[in-house]
Each structure stands twice: as structure tokens, then as C-alpha cells.
Write an enzyme that holds these catalytic residues in place. Structure first.
Site, mmCIF file in Angstrom:
data_model
loop_
_atom_site.group_PDB
_atom_site.id
_atom_site.type_symbol
_atom_site.label_atom_id
_atom_site.label_comp_id
_atom_site.label_asym_id
_atom_site.label_seq_id
_atom_site.Cartn_x
_atom_site.Cartn_y
_atom_site.Cartn_z
ATOM 1 N N ASP A 197 5.545 -9.766 11.804
ATOM 2 C CA ASP A 197 6.533 -8.921 11.126
ATOM 3 C C ASP A 197 7.039 -7.810 12.046
ATOM 4 O OD1 ASP A 197 8.187 -8.268 9.021
ATOM 5 O OD2 ASP A 197 6.677 -7.122 7.918
ATOM 6 N N ALA A 199 0.819 -1.209 0.000
ATOM 7 C CA ALA A 199 0.000 0.000 0.000
ATOM 8 C C ALA A 199 0.851 1.258 0.000
ATOM 9 C CB ALA A 199 -0.892 -0.005 1.248
ATOM 10 N N LYS A 235 -3.970 4.465 4.473
ATOM 11 C CA LYS A 235 -3.206 3.436 3.755
ATOM 12 C C LYS A 235 -4.081 2.945 2.617
ATOM 13 C CE LYS A 235 -0.445 -0.586 5.151
ATOM 14 N NZ LYS A 235 -0.059 -1.443 6.288
HETATM 15 N N1 LIG Z 1 -0.059 5.295 10.973
HETATM 16 C C1 LIG Z 1 0.986 5.788 10.316
HETATM 17 N N2 LIG Z 1 1.428 7.033 10.568
HETATM 18 C C2 LIG Z 1 2.487 7.553 9.908
HETATM 19 N N3 LIG Z 1 3.164 6.896 8.947
HETATM 20 C C3 LIG Z 1 2.766 5.648 8.654
HETATM 21 C C4 LIG Z 1 1.664 5.036 9.306
HETATM 22 N N4 LIG Z 1 1.501 3.797 8.812
HETATM 23 C C5 LIG Z 1 2.462 3.645 7.889
HETATM 24 N N5 LIG Z 1 3.217 4.752 7.789
HETATM 25 C C6 LIG Z 1 4.356 4.938 6.896
HETATM 26 O O1 LIG Z 1 4.115 4.232 5.697
HETATM 27 C C7 LIG Z 1 5.108 3.231 5.492
HETATM 28 C C8 LIG Z 1 4.470 2.003 4.894
HETATM 29 O O2 LIG Z 1 3.467 1.534 5.777
HETATM 30 P P1 LIG Z 1 3.288 0.000 6.125
HETATM 31 O O3 LIG Z 1 4.601 -0.558 6.598
HETATM 32 O O4 LIG Z 1 2.149 -0.151 7.052
HETATM 33 O O5 LIG Z 1 2.911 -0.549 4.671
HETATM 34 P P2 LIG Z 1 3.037 -2.007 4.137
HETATM 35 O O6 LIG Z 1 2.642 -1.996 2.704
HETATM 36 O O7 LIG Z 1 2.265 -2.911 5.035
HETATM 37 O O8 LIG Z 1 4.606 -2.202 4.309
HETATM 38 P P3 LIG Z 1 5.562 -3.464 4.363
HETATM 39 O O9 LIG Z 1 6.071 -3.628 2.995
HETATM 40 O O10 LIG Z 1 6.651 -3.073 5.340
HETATM 41 O O11 LIG Z 1 4.771 -4.601 4.880
HETATM 42 C C9 LIG Z 1 5.728 3.006 6.862
HETATM 43 O O12 LIG Z 1 7.064 2.595 6.767
HETATM 44 C C10 LIG Z 1 5.614 4.366 7.513
HETATM 45 O O13 LIG Z 1 6.701 5.185 7.096
#
Ligand SMILES: Nc1ncnc2c1ncn2[C@@H]1O[C@H](COP(=O)(O)OP(=O)(O)OP(=O)(O)O)[C@@H](O)[C@H]1O
Length: 390
Positions: free
Chosen positions: A125, A15, A32
Site C-alpha cells: 500500500d 485504527a 495506533k
Molecule cells: N507514526 C505516526 N506518526 C504520526 N502520525 C501517524 C503515525 N502513524 C499514523 N499516523 C497518522 O494516522 C493516520 C492513520 O494511520 P494509518 O494510515 O497507519 O492507519 P490505517 O488504519 O492503517 O490507515 P489506512 O486506512 O490508510 O490503511 C495517518 O494518515 C497519519 O496521519
């Protein structure tokens, strides 16, 4: 729920995350988003987060579907964490954190893990980038890999849900493809402590993740415990990093470990460190200046035909040229069972850390999907009325 989408503040494998303001309340949110057709991880995260309420887990604020520039997006609204991640904090402190800061962070992470495990959820994770700093303190985030544990047997459902996580933080039993229960989160916590203390993921010196996974799974070794830590901290780590999952201490046991006794001492300094003024609106310019992040995904299950330990290691070797080294930069990989392309596995793995930010942006541009293209180009004042999903 109506909200105004602001600038992109982060990107993960599943995302893109934007800052946003709730129209009615004015609350600042993190949203997200993923294309609806590719939102299975966000859906799973929503299902888990919606049932949770803890001061140590990033709060769920709702979800909705929007149509933006012809693209249908699934959006997960979350509590905004202005302080970045623990990994950001390590970088800001020159590559390592003081032990009293580590103690404070570990205490909060453990309270979050104790809560999740008490609700029969394994995070799967835990690592520095997935622990965020809010004005209320440290909170566990990114439950996209999380799963419920079977309440009857106490074992996880790995037969139906492939194992997940980030290789450098994987417990031996996860690396071998056997199980991923609560103890796997505790091992990952131990690895995160090493990250905070040294600025590096564990298993220093093993640059080939295939060899490292083999070593994690089969060697009998444990990550090197930093010698400069106090005896209490070293003992705490040794309880997290037991190779046998049944011997690892649980979150509730670790909460009573002597290492955590003085946990409040560093709180004030830590909270002042990260300039955590909460923005009042997405139009606050300072909040557009945060750097975009690039995380990459490694997806071995795409080719998986067998789950035997040796087959898993062999599959890893097929992918090894696309997997980065394990230093504390933005090249960590998360293993997930989605259908992303191999070309997306690690676009920035060959880049040197000095030019990582620039190269990341190039890599992002090269690898943008439609959702990302849209989100990157988004203007900061767009009001969306989503279809609320309950
Ligand atoms: N609640 C939040 N507040 C501020 N920044 C956020 C928040 N959630 C996520 N982020 C930012 O967005 C980035 C990506 O979010 P997240 O890790 O949840 O996504 P993902 O697609 O699940 O990532 P991954 O590939 O690590 O599993 C995070 O590294 C962080 O910098």
C-alpha cells in the site's frame, strides 16, 4: 509500558492514531489503537514491524492492551512522525513538489523498500499518505496491508491472503487479481512520484474507479508521465511503470538510476519546511492542533466468491457508488480483507474538497464505532498501564 494518551492525530480504516508520551522516558509516541476484537490488522502490522529495524521505516516501540472507559483496546506504539505525510507536504507546497524534493523523497522510500524487500516483505500500500516525515527524514509507514513473500518460490501467498492496496496505485497484475509481489510496490512508487509531481493520483480523468481498474488491468496503458519532469525523472518513472512486472526495475536497481544521483541537494530545505519541532510532552498545546484525518476503507472481499479478474471488476461496479473520485484529497480507499460494513466504505465521497474537513468530521461522527467514540472524547492526561505483549 506506561504512557499518557494525548489527542487523536489520525484515523485510518483499521485504527485510530493518538499522540502519546512514554511515562518513563518522556519520549513522544504515536499510538495506533483498535478495539481488541477488531485488531487483526494491527496484529499483523505488529508482527511485521516487530521484526524490522530501518531508518527508512517507522519504528516499532511496543504493543499493549489497555482497558479504557470499559473498552478493551489493542495498542501499537510507534515512532511519532511530526511532519505529516508526503501528501500533506504536496498540499502545503500548493499541489506539487519540486523535482529535487521528489528525488530526495524517492531515494528514502526506495531505501525503505529495498530494506523491506530484502526482508521478503511486500508493503502492498505504498502511496503518499503512507510515507511520513520525521525529524530523521522520510519513512515508510502503515504496514497493515504488508505481507511476507514465500521464500521458496519467490511468489506471494495471494491464494491465502487476498490482494490489498489502494486502487489508483495498483499495478496491472494486482488489478487483475493475479499476484502482488515486490514489483507491485515499485509500480505504486511510480504512482506516488506522479502524485508528488502533479498533486493528483495517477489515471487523471478516469473518475470511475471501476473503469480505471479495468483500464489498469487490461488496457495496456500506463499512467501519464508528467512532461515537465526532467528526462532522468521520466526515464526513472518509465522503469517503475512497466506493465509487465518482470520488466519493472527492482528497488536496488532503481537506487542506482541516474535520477537519484543528486539526492542530497534538497534535504535541508525539506526538513525545515515542516516545522518539525519534536514535542516534549503530550501536553504541548501545539500538538493538539493537528487536524483529524479520515481515511476510508473499501472492502470488496466481504462479498467475494471468486477471484477471477472479471468477477473482481463486477464486484467493484456493485460498490462504485460508494467509491470516491481519485483526486488528491482524503477520499482514497484502501482495499483490505476485513469485515467492515459497506456503510463505512466512503462516508465522505460526495463532499466537495472545500468543505471536506468539516464534512469529514460529520462523517466521522456518523460512523464512529465504540473505539472511535471513546478515543475522540478522550482527555489528554490519562495514564494507562498496558499489558505488555512480547
Ligand atoms: N507514526 C505516526 N506518526 C504520526 N502520525 C501517524 C503515525 N502513524 C499514523 N499516523 C497518522 O494516522 C493516520 C492513520 O494511520 P494509518 O494510515 O497507519 O492507519 P490505517 O488504519 O492503517 O490507515 P489506512 O486506512 O490508510 O490503511 C495517518 O494518515 C497519519 O496521519
Amino acid at each position: 509500558m506506561n504512557w499518557i494518551r494525548g489527542k487523536t492525530i489520525g484515523r485510518g480504516s483499521s485504527a485510530t492514531v493518538s499522540i502519546a508520551t512514554a511515562s518513563r522516558s518522556g519520549d513522544v509516541l504515536a499510538v495506533k489503537s483498535a478495539e481488541l476484537s477488531q485488531s487483526q490488522f494491527l496484529n499483523r502490522e505488529q508482527e511485521i514491524l516487530a521484526g524490522l529495524s530501518s531508518p527508512y521505516v517507522i519504528a516499532y516501540k511496543g504493543c499493549c492492551i489497555t482497558s479504557e472507559n470499559g473498552t478493551v483496546l489493542y495498542n501499537l506504539c510507534l515512532e511519532y512522525a511530526p511532519g505529516g505525510s508526503i501528501s500533506d507536504a504536496v498540499r502545503k507546497h500548493g499541489g506539487c513538489l519540486r523535482e529535487d524534493m521528489i528525488r530526495n523523497y524517492v531515494h528514502k522510500i526506495l531505501l525503505g523498500l529495498d530494506y523491506l524487500h530484502g526482508n521478503r516483505i511486500v508493503h502492498c500500500d505504498i502511496k503518499g499518505p503512507n510515507v511520513l516525515l520525521t525529524s530523521d527524514g522520510v519513512k515508510i509507514a502503515d504496514l497493515g496491508c504488508a505481507r511476507h513473500v514465500d521464500e521458496v518460490s519467490g511468489e506471494d501467498r495471494s491464494t491465502v491472503t487476498p490482494l490489498a492496496g489502494t486502487p489508483a496505485y495498483m499495478a496491472p497484475e494486482v488489478a487483475r487479481g493475479e499476484q502482488q509481489g515486490f514489483p507491485a510496490d515499485i509500480w505504486a512508487l511510480g504512482c506516488t512520484v506522479i502524485e508528488m509531481a502533479t498533486g493528483r493520483a495517477p489515471w487523471v480523468g478516469v473518475l470511475d474507479p471501476v473503469l480505471a481498474l479495468y483500464r489498469i488491468g487490461f488496457s495496456g496503458d500506463v499512467p501519464e508521465i508528467p512532461t515537465f519532469l526532467s528526462e532522468q525523472a521520466k526515464d526513472f518513472l518509465s522503469k517503475c511503470l512497466k506493465r509487465e512486472p518482470k520488466e519493472r526495475w527492482s528497488a536496488s536497481e532503481l537506487l542506482n538510476h541516474a535520477f537519484l544521483v543528486e539526492t542530497e541537494s534538497a534535504s535541508e530545505e525539506m526538513m525545515s519546511t515542516f516545522n518539525m519541532v519534536t514535542p516534549t510532552s503530550v501536553l504541548d498545546q501545539q500538538y493538539w492542533e493537528s487536524e483529524d484525518e479520515l481515511d476510508t476503507t473499501w472492502n470488496p472481499t466481504q462479498k467475494r466468491s471468486s477471484n477471477s479478474p472479471m468477477d473482481r471488476i463486477k464486484k467493484l461496479s456493485e460498490l462504485s457508488s460508494k467509491i470516491p473520485n481519485w483526486s488528491l484529497d482524503k477520499t482514497w480507499v484502501t482495499v483490505r480483507n476485513n469485515g467492515s460494513k459497506e456503510a463505512d466504505l466512503c462516508p465522505n465521497s460526495q463532499y466537495h474538497e472545500d468543505n471536506l474537513q468539516l464534512q469529514n468530521k460529520d462523517a466521522i461522527d456518523e460512523n464512529l464505532g465504540e473505539t472511535d467514540k471513546f478515543t475522540t472524547g478522550i482527555q489528554s492526561e490519562m495514564i494507562y498501564t498496558g499489558t505488555d505483549i512480547e
